[in-house]
Design a protein around this motif. Structure first.
Motif, PDB file in Angstrom:
ATOM      1  N   GLY A 213      32.753  40.580  76.518  1.00  0.00           N
ATOM      2  CA  GLY A 213      32.668  41.887  77.144  1.00  0.00           C
ATOM      3  C   GLY A 213      31.780  41.967  78.368  1.00  0.00           C
ATOM      4  O   GLY A 213      31.685  41.032  79.162  1.00  0.00           O
ATOM      5  N   GLU A 214      31.097  43.102  78.496  1.00  0.00           N
ATOM      6  CA  GLU A 214      30.412  43.438  79.732  1.00  0.00           C
ATOM      7  C   GLU A 214      29.249  42.526  80.079  1.00  0.00           C
ATOM      8  O   GLU A 214      29.044  42.192  81.243  1.00  0.00           O
ATOM      9  CB  GLU A 214      29.903  44.883  79.665  1.00  0.00           C
ATOM     10  CG  GLU A 214      30.994  45.928  79.706  1.00  0.00           C
ATOM     11  CD  GLU A 214      30.432  47.344  79.731  1.00  0.00           C
ATOM     12  OE1 GLU A 214      29.257  47.516  80.127  1.00  0.00           O
ATOM     13  OE2 GLU A 214      31.157  48.274  79.361  1.00  0.00           O
ATOM     14  N   ASN A 215      28.451  42.146  79.093  1.00  0.00           N
ATOM     15  CA  ASN A 215      27.202  41.458  79.417  1.00  0.00           C
ATOM     16  C   ASN A 215      27.396  40.150  80.181  1.00  0.00           C
ATOM     17  O   ASN A 215      26.814  39.976  81.256  1.00  0.00           O
ATOM     18  CB  ASN A 215      26.379  41.237  78.148  1.00  0.00           C
ATOM     19  CG  ASN A 215      25.767  42.517  77.629  1.00  0.00           C
ATOM     20  OD1 ASN A 215      26.085  43.595  78.102  1.00  0.00           O
ATOM     21  ND2 ASN A 215      24.888  42.413  76.648  1.00  0.00           N
ATOM     22  N   PRO A 216      28.175  39.182  79.671  1.00  0.00           N
ATOM     23  CA  PRO A 216      28.311  37.934  80.425  1.00  0.00           C
ATOM     24  C   PRO A 216      28.942  38.119  81.802  1.00  0.00           C
ATOM     25  O   PRO A 216      28.484  37.518  82.787  1.00  0.00           O
ATOM     26  CB  PRO A 216      29.210  37.072  79.522  1.00  0.00           C
ATOM     27  CG  PRO A 216      29.067  37.663  78.161  1.00  0.00           C
ATOM     28  CD  PRO A 216      28.889  39.123  78.384  1.00  0.00           C
ATOM     29  N   LYS A 217      29.988  38.970  81.893  1.00  0.00           N
ATOM     30  CA  LYS A 217      30.640  39.118  83.200  1.00  0.00           C
ATOM     31  C   LYS A 217      29.743  39.866  84.183  1.00  0.00           C
ATOM     32  O   LYS A 217      29.783  39.599  85.392  1.00  0.00           O
ATOM     33  CB  LYS A 217      32.003  39.802  83.048  1.00  0.00           C
ATOM     34  CG  LYS A 217      32.026  41.303  82.850  1.00  0.00           C
ATOM     35  CD  LYS A 217      33.432  41.783  82.555  1.00  0.00           C
ATOM     36  CE  LYS A 217      33.538  43.311  82.564  1.00  0.00           C
ATOM     37  NZ  LYS A 217      33.631  43.846  83.938  1.00  0.00           N
ATOM     38  N   ARG A 218      28.889  40.744  83.676  1.00  0.00           N
ATOM     39  CA  ARG A 218      27.959  41.448  84.563  1.00  0.00           C
ATOM     40  C   ARG A 218      26.875  40.501  85.077  1.00  0.00           C
ATOM     41  O   ARG A 218      26.568  40.475  86.274  1.00  0.00           O
ATOM     42  CB  ARG A 218      27.316  42.623  83.820  1.00  0.00           C
ATOM     43  CG  ARG A 218      26.168  43.284  84.555  1.00  0.00           C
ATOM     44  CD  ARG A 218      25.662  44.520  83.815  1.00  0.00           C
ATOM     45  NE  ARG A 218      25.435  44.272  82.406  1.00  0.00           N
ATOM     46  CZ  ARG A 218      24.331  43.689  81.927  1.00  0.00           C
ATOM     47  NH1 ARG A 218      23.378  43.279  82.759  1.00  0.00           N
ATOM     48  NH2 ARG A 218      24.172  43.518  80.631  1.00  0.00           N
ATOM     49  N   MET A 226      31.436  32.507  88.035  1.00  0.00           N
ATOM     50  CA  MET A 226      32.368  32.756  86.931  1.00  0.00           C
ATOM     51  C   MET A 226      31.589  32.682  85.615  1.00  0.00           C
ATOM     52  O   MET A 226      30.744  31.805  85.461  1.00  0.00           O
ATOM     53  CB  MET A 226      33.457  31.686  86.951  1.00  0.00           C
ATOM     54  CG  MET A 226      34.570  31.912  85.947  1.00  0.00           C
ATOM     55  SD  MET A 226      35.877  30.672  86.173  1.00  0.00           S
ATOM     56  CE  MET A 226      37.057  31.219  84.936  1.00  0.00           C
ATOM     57  N   PRO A 227      31.843  33.656  84.702  1.00  0.00           N
ATOM     58  CA  PRO A 227      32.894  34.676  84.712  1.00  0.00           C
ATOM     59  C   PRO A 227      32.428  35.971  85.387  1.00  0.00           C
ATOM     60  O   PRO A 227      31.266  36.331  85.308  1.00  0.00           O
ATOM     61  CB  PRO A 227      33.132  34.915  83.222  1.00  0.00           C
ATOM     62  CG  PRO A 227      31.782  34.702  82.601  1.00  0.00           C
ATOM     63  CD  PRO A 227      31.135  33.597  83.400  1.00  0.00           C
TER      64      PRO A 227
END
Length: 468
Positions: A213-218, A226-227
């Motif tokens: 979800g949000e945490n790694p991509k943010r 990436m990501p």
């Protein structure tokens, strides 16, 4: 000065008692020690538990309401424990051994010790300053090679707060969720120790903290790496699991391989020795993660936070995946927007495994109240769940998801004597722990200041006049 002296004496006594628990001389081992890398000459348990129980005596609590953690209730019950183990949990006719300390539990309740499956005590300790912020190795989206125990500060005052105010006897310390693979978790007994190894729950499996979800991509998208999208999250995960599968094949075939700490953790997961604890909010992502687990041959033990778990309760049940949830946290970010307070009750009603967790240094002190809120929300929508079942949300179910239910989590003879005596119904906002035993040792007593554990850090610096 007298209060400070008493606290110092307690701290010194604790340090003396734990002197034999520092870093040597233990035969305790983790199930992770049996994974395949050991065949290649790798020591997969280089930091073994050195935990030893504090001393305690035979004890019987009589005339008490017992919740056994597995859905059972006994009114006017008797609970007996000795030599660190539970001996009996029965009615008023239960035999009490000669010489046991007898405690009248009239009007009180006894439960198994409270277990928090999701805590960051020790890795994000108090005071919450940058110097103590050691929970996220946010330098790469996958860091399965890091171990939370190497960041745990045993003097975190939060441990004693959790014991005294929340009845916490065991807890899982996780890395944070900045990364797709954040590293290994560790399960601790909530006792004073000079070292984290002296707190490690003997025989508890390691966990792998994952996040979607949000945490790694943010975190990584903001750095132009990436990501930066959810599809990027899955691509990086799949690429990493593919490497782990190939690494495991080489090990299984007896081929010589260069040691890779990250791959060792992932092979432990693929071998079933390390349990996946997955931070995930949205229902669609949880479903995709379960498919990814099937693709690469591992199993998700629990989704944490899981605010949309109610949408896929049947899938979680059928895939034997627990949902560790809050009672009513919602809306603090977009993926938490569709949370509802009836989440836990709907999961229970569908036959899924429900756990109430904290993820917070304050909420860990009131998991019983959080469970009560979730129970009440379910009842208001017409789902009847017994009090005894809700007790299991913060005792037996987290023990099951941590792989330690054979040792703790319920009041069954032979298990560790991890017990909380509450001064009233634990599902009441007015109740709190009166006494807490860990392995049969009285670690907290509300009526005895000498049994109010205080971290060395809280003792402060001696003034000039205090030095003798």
């Amino acid at each position: 000065m007298s209060g400070l002296t008493g606290r110092m004496a307690l701290a010194l006594a604790s340090a003396s008692l734990m002197a034999g628990c520092a870093t040597t001389g233990s035969s305790n081992s983790s199930p992770a020690a049996s994974s395949k890398p050991k065949a290649a000459g790798f020591n997969t348990n280089p930091y073994p538990s050195t935990y030893h129980a504090y001393p305690g005596g035979p004890t019987a609590i009589t005339n008490v309401t017992l919740y056994d953690g597995e859905g059972g209730r006994i009114d006017r019950g008797t609970l007996v424990f000795a030599d660190g183990k539970l001996v009996a949990a029965g009615d008023a006719t239960t035999a009490i051994p000669d010489g046991a300390q007898v405690i009248d539990g009239s009007g009180k309740y006894a439960t198994p010790g409270v277990i928090d499956i999701h805590s960051h005590l020790g890795v994000y300790p108090s005071p919450g300053v940058d110097a103590n912020s050691d929970g996220n190795e946010a330098t790469d989206p996958t860091t399965p090679e890091v171990w939370a125990e190497h960041s745990v500060w045993p003097q975190d005052p939060g441990f004693s707060r959790a014991l005294a105010n929340g009845g916490i006897t065991s807890l899982q310390i996780l890395p944070g969720s900045a990364n797709l693979m954040g590293g290994r978790s560790v399960v601790l007994k909530n006792v004073a120790s000079r070292t984290v190894q002296g707190m490690k729950f003997p025989g508890a499996p390691y966990g792998l903290k994952m996040a979607c979800g949000e945490n790694p991509k943010r975190v990584y998208g903001s750095r132009g790496r990436m990501p930066s999208t959810r599809m990027g999250n899955f691509a990086v995960n799949r690429e990493t699991w593919a490497k782990a599968v190939e690494y495991k094949k080489k090990l299984d075939s007896g081929k010589e391989v260069s040691r890779d700490l990250a791959m060792e953790t992932l092979v432990g997961v693929l071998s079933g020795d390390i349990l996946v604890q997955n931070h995930c909010y949205r229902a669609d992502e949880m479903a995709l993660v379960m498919d990814m687990a099937k693709e690469f041959g591992y199993h998700v033990t629990a989704f944490h936070h899981a605010v949309e778990a109610y949408k896929i309760a049947d899938l979680l049940r059928d895939n034997n995946v627990c949902a560790a949830v809050w009672a009513d946290w919602w809306g603090f970010k977009m993926e938490a927007y569709d949370a509802i307070p009836e989440n836990a009750a709907l999961l229970q009603n569908a036959g899924a495994c429900v756990i109430i967790h904290s993820d917070d240094e304050n909420q860990i002190q009131r998991l019983n109240q959080e469970a009560a809120k979730a129970l009440a929300d379910g009842r208001r929508m017409g789902i009847e769940i017994s009090d005894a079942t809700a007790i299991g949300w913060f005792t037996y179910n987290p023990a099951k998801a941590l792989g330690i239910a054979d040792k703790t989590g319920s009041l069954k003879p032979g298990k560790m004597a991890d017990v909380v005596l509450w001064n009233g119904n634990p599902l009441s906002v007015y109740s709190r722990p009166e006494k807490v035993w860990i392995d049969g040792a009285l670690m907290y007593d509300a009526d005895d200041p000498a049994r109010h554990p205080v971290s060395d850090f809280e003792l402060g610096q001696p003034g000039e006049g205090d030095v003798k």
